[in-house]
Scaffold this motif. Structure first.
Motif, PDB file in Angstrom:
ATOM      1  N   THR A   1      15.860 -46.534  17.992  1.00 42.09           N
ATOM      2  CA  THR A   1      15.271 -47.067  16.951  1.00 42.09           C
ATOM      3  C   THR A   1      15.472 -47.056  15.470  1.00 42.09           C
ATOM      4  OG1 THR A   1      12.763 -46.292  17.190  1.00 42.09           O
ATOM      5  CG2 THR A   1      13.353 -47.511  15.516  1.00 42.09           C
ATOM      6  N   TYR A   2      16.806 -48.476  15.126  1.00 35.02           N
ATOM      7  CA  TYR A   2      17.761 -48.903  14.160  1.00 35.02           C
ATOM      8  C   TYR A   2      16.948 -48.391  12.736  1.00 35.02           C
ATOM      9  CZ  TYR A   2      20.114 -50.333  18.257  1.00 35.02           C
ATOM     10  OH  TYR A   2      21.241 -50.185  19.280  1.00 35.02           O
ATOM     11  N   GLN A   3      17.188 -47.872  12.287  1.00 27.40           N
ATOM     12  CA  GLN A   3      16.908 -47.545  10.897  1.00 27.40           C
ATOM     13  C   GLN A   3      16.984 -49.312  10.118  1.00 27.40           C
ATOM     14  OE1 GLN A   3      13.451 -46.043  10.277  1.00 27.40           O
ATOM     15  NE2 GLN A   3      13.382 -45.590  12.428  1.00 27.40           N
ATOM     16  N   LYS A   4      18.844 -48.543   9.966  1.00 29.91           N
ATOM     17  CA  LYS A   4      19.429 -49.264   8.769  1.00 29.91           C
ATOM     18  C   LYS A   4      20.923 -49.155   9.168  1.00 29.91           C
ATOM     19  CE  LYS A   4      19.429 -45.386   5.839  1.00 29.91           C
ATOM     20  NZ  LYS A   4      18.870 -45.146   4.025  1.00 29.91           N
ATOM     21  N   VAL A   5      21.250 -50.151   8.252  1.00 27.30           N
ATOM     22  CA  VAL A   5      23.092 -50.086   8.368  1.00 27.30           C
ATOM     23  C   VAL A   5      23.563 -49.837   7.167  1.00 27.30           C
ATOM     24  CG1 VAL A   5      24.913 -51.511   9.442  1.00 27.30           C
ATOM     25  CG2 VAL A   5      22.817 -51.703  10.432  1.00 27.30           C
ATOM     26  N   GLU A   6      24.433 -48.881   6.702  1.00 24.20           N
ATOM     27  CA  GLU A   6      25.349 -49.001   5.830  1.00 24.20           C
ATOM     28  C   GLU A   6      26.548 -49.265   5.426  1.00 24.20           C
ATOM     29  OE1 GLU A   6      22.833 -45.865   2.779  1.00 24.20           O
ATOM     30  OE2 GLU A   6      22.939 -45.726   4.712  1.00 24.20           O
ATOM     31  N   GLN A   7      27.037 -49.420   4.512  1.00 22.74           N
ATOM     32  CA  GLN A   7      28.807 -49.545   4.597  1.00 22.74           C
ATOM     33  C   GLN A   7      29.202 -48.815   3.117  1.00 22.74           C
ATOM     34  OE1 GLN A   7      30.718 -53.070   5.945  1.00 22.74           O
ATOM     35  NE2 GLN A   7      32.731 -52.733   5.021  1.00 22.74           N
ATOM     36  N   ASN A   8      30.037 -47.892   3.781  1.00 26.78           N
ATOM     37  CA  ASN A   8      30.971 -47.389   2.058  1.00 26.78           C
ATOM     38  C   ASN A   8      32.384 -47.403   2.892  1.00 26.78           C
ATOM     39  OD1 ASN A   8      31.262 -46.472   0.155  1.00 26.78           O
ATOM     40  ND2 ASN A   8      30.730 -43.351   0.676  1.00 26.78           N
TER      41      ASN A   8
ATOM     42  N   THR B   1      34.054 -47.148   6.064  1.00 25.01           N
ATOM     43  CA  THR B   1      33.149 -46.686   6.723  1.00 25.01           C
ATOM     44  C   THR B   1      32.477 -47.104   6.948  1.00 25.01           C
ATOM     45  OG1 THR B   1      34.866 -44.294   6.329  1.00 25.01           O
ATOM     46  CG2 THR B   1      32.231 -44.583   7.720  1.00 25.01           C
ATOM     47  N   LYS B   2      31.496 -47.678   7.811  1.00 22.03           N
ATOM     48  CA  LYS B   2      30.183 -48.007   8.276  1.00 22.03           C
ATOM     49  C   LYS B   2      29.130 -47.023   9.233  1.00 22.03           C
ATOM     50  CE  LYS B   2      32.647 -52.253   8.835  1.00 22.03           C
ATOM     51  NZ  LYS B   2      33.666 -51.950   8.828  1.00 22.03           N
ATOM     52  N   SER B   3      27.935 -47.054   8.653  1.00 17.14           N
ATOM     53  CA  SER B   3      27.247 -46.107   9.451  1.00 17.14           C
ATOM     54  C   SER B   3      25.768 -46.473   9.795  1.00 17.14           C
ATOM     55  CB  SER B   3      26.225 -44.919   8.753  1.00 17.14           C
ATOM     56  OG  SER B   3      25.927 -45.439   7.485  1.00 17.14           O
TER      57      SER B   3
END
Length: 547
Positions: A313-320, A323-325
């Protein structure tokens, strides 16, 4: 001599083999474009009037009972040499478009093709051709680093992805020129550059100019679909298109989705040196395939070093910074997958939004796909659709076949129904996946009394000498007639083997037809014969060539 279109009801056809017999009987009478359908109990074909009696006589001689023939000319068919700027106007320039344009031009139709972007469509530009040449490069690099043979000292240096991409682009440009652009002048149809949108049921607008035609073909293809995951639209993610444009090999790649595009590109990057994680919502890879196929490819990819996570189940995608998570939940536990790149491979979305189809009376489905009938007509009988824009089988050879059918139907040359019962599918992983015909479950739903044969790849001599034995052959057979109705394979070169199986399924070959035929020793095709032999004996008890 003028050929007319006929439909004849036929009693006695019960299977694929019967269809083949009826087709042969009609072709011996001179019929063209024969489509025999045992489920409907009919045959549709093109034939001159003076040969119809011979055709019915041939059907009777083959052991079937023909009824009264019916002309297929109807109020929906279109007369040739009609009014309008063009006889056939095609929106798009891929496999379906060129197939239709070539066939229509050969029938002296006045044809135009409208393209808003690059000529050639998905396959040659951003799909089959570029991905498969890059997959081959990945395979070579992967084998150089990791192979099963003792005594061989091989290795691979750092991958120059920019060099591979440049070579790929040169190949794409060459094939686009030779197989698409050069054919426009060869066949003499018009290419119109710009975005097409319908003004009414027989008019489109391109660059402010109105163009009319008596028939249209919508062949605008599909683009990668992007799922609704929080944060995904805010990061710089890859698609199947942009992944093939990278100039540097990413250290870590997170793949959202694990269908054929995800598996192929994921393995390609793994072979080039990337740490790859495939994530998917369902519990099984290739969930619509046979469970044995799903298990085999799961084992094969895992053994080769890819990380597979199912039930996500995908919760969220982030980028810093760089680097992506991807934050996911698996079995109630939260996990965070970090990567340099995120590849989205969750299906495709038809390109229909800009066509103004409502104005032309063309209906679309929930995903924007153009809805068609068995003649590939839309809800507007003068407008047809083919290829990925219909969300049918996503193969260029299917699109090309459909384009040829439409050229005949739209110009009134014939009245042909599409027949997609025997379409083989191939996924170009290593080992590859290939399938044709019915799965065991599909056959049972259709009422077949089913027998199956499951042959592990370690029973195939070619796999043994290759030291690559993770895979399977599964055959699905009608227990009453012993005819092959489905074949499903995970092995090296499965895509080459499946053509043999396609012919066997299409023409109703039996288990005995397969076991009584010669199969070259030490080929993957021999696996089909060995799988057929397992219906009656234990092949592990046979000597090498005794099959």
């Amino acid at each position: 001599m003028t050929q007319n279109s006929y439909k004849i009801p036929i009693q006695g056809m019960t299977c694929i083999g019967c269809e083949a017999h009826v087709t042969e009987a009609l072709e011996q009478a001179g019929a063209k474009d024969v489509s025999a359908d045992s489920q409907r109990g009919e045959a549709i074909f093109e034939l001159s009037d003076d040969q119809i009696k011979k055709a019915k006589k041939n059907i009777s001689a083959a052991g079937y009972q023909p009824g009264e023939e019916e002309s297929q000319t109807s109020e929906n068919s279109v007369d040739f040499n009609r009014d309008g700027d063009y006889d056939l106007l095609i929106i798009g320039s891929g496999g379906a478009a060129f197939s239709a344009a070539i066939k229509a031009s050969e029938n002296d139709a006045k044809v135009a093709m409208v393209e808003r972007g690059t000529v050639g469509g998905t396959c040659v530009n951003i799909g089959c051709v570029p991905s498969k040449t890059m997959l081959r490069a990945g395979d070579i690099n992967g084998l150089a680093q990791n192979h099963p043979f003792n005594g061989l000292q091989t290795g691979a240096g750092a991958v120059n992805l920019a060099g591979l991409t440049e070579q790929k682009d040169e190949l794409v440009g060459q094939m686009r020129q030779e197989k698409y652009i050069d054919l426009i002048d060869e066949y003499g149809f018009d290419l119109i550059r710009g975005q097409a949108s319908f003004v009414d049921e027989k008019t489109i607008q391109v660059n402010g100019e109105h163009i009319t035609a008596q028939s249209f073909l919508i062949a605008t293809g599909a683009d990668p679909a992007v799922p609704d995951i929080p944060g995904l639209s805010e990061i710089d993610f890859l698609t199947s298109t942009t992944a093939l444009e990278l100039k540097d090999v990413p250290k870590r790649l997170a793949v959202i989705g694990s269908g054929y595009i995800a598996a192929e590109l994921g393995q390609m990057f793994h072979n080039l040196g990337t740490e790859v994680t495939l994530m998917q919502r369902s519990e099984h890879l290739f969930k619509t395939y046979e469970p044995e196929i799903s298990d085999a490819i799961n084992d094969a990819l895992t053994e080769k070093g890819l990380n597979l996570i199912t039930g996500v189940t995908y919760q969220k995608v982030e980028q810093n910074d760089d680097t992506k998570s991807v934050t996911i939940e698996v079995n109630g536990e939260k996990r965070v997958i970090t990567a340099d790149q995120v590849l989205v491979a969750t299906g495709r979305k038809p390109n229909t939004e800009s066509l103004n189809l409502e104005t032309a009376g063309v209906k679309t489905g929930e995903k924007g796909e153009v809805l068609t009938n068995e003649f590939l007509q839309t809800t507007n009988v003068r407008i047809y659709a083919a290829g990925d824009v219909t969300l049918g089988p996503q193969f260029v050879y299917v699109a090309a076949y459909e384009g040829g059918v439409i050229a005949d139907n739209a110009l009134g040359v014939a009245k042909r129904k599409i027949d997609l019962r025997f379409v083989p599918g191939v996924t170009f992983t290593n080992p590859s996946i290939a399938t044709v015909g019915l799965t065991e479950q599909q056959a049972k739903v259709k009422g077949y009394d089913v027998k199956t044969s499951i042959l592990p790849l370690d029973a195939v001599p070619r796999a043994l000498v290759n030291h690559e034995t993770t895979g399977v052959y599964k055959l699905v057979v009608d227990a009453q007639t012993r005819k092959l109705i489905g074949a499903h394979i995970v092995s090296e070169n499965a895509g080459d083997v499946i053509y043999t199986a396609t012919l066997a399924v299409k023409f109703g070959l039996t288990i005995e037809d397969l076991t009584d035929s010669f199969a070259p020793y030490l080929t993957m095709a021999e696996g089909l014969k060995l799988a057929a032999l397992t219906f009656g004996r234990d092949v592990s008890k046979l000597s090498c060539c005794a099959g």
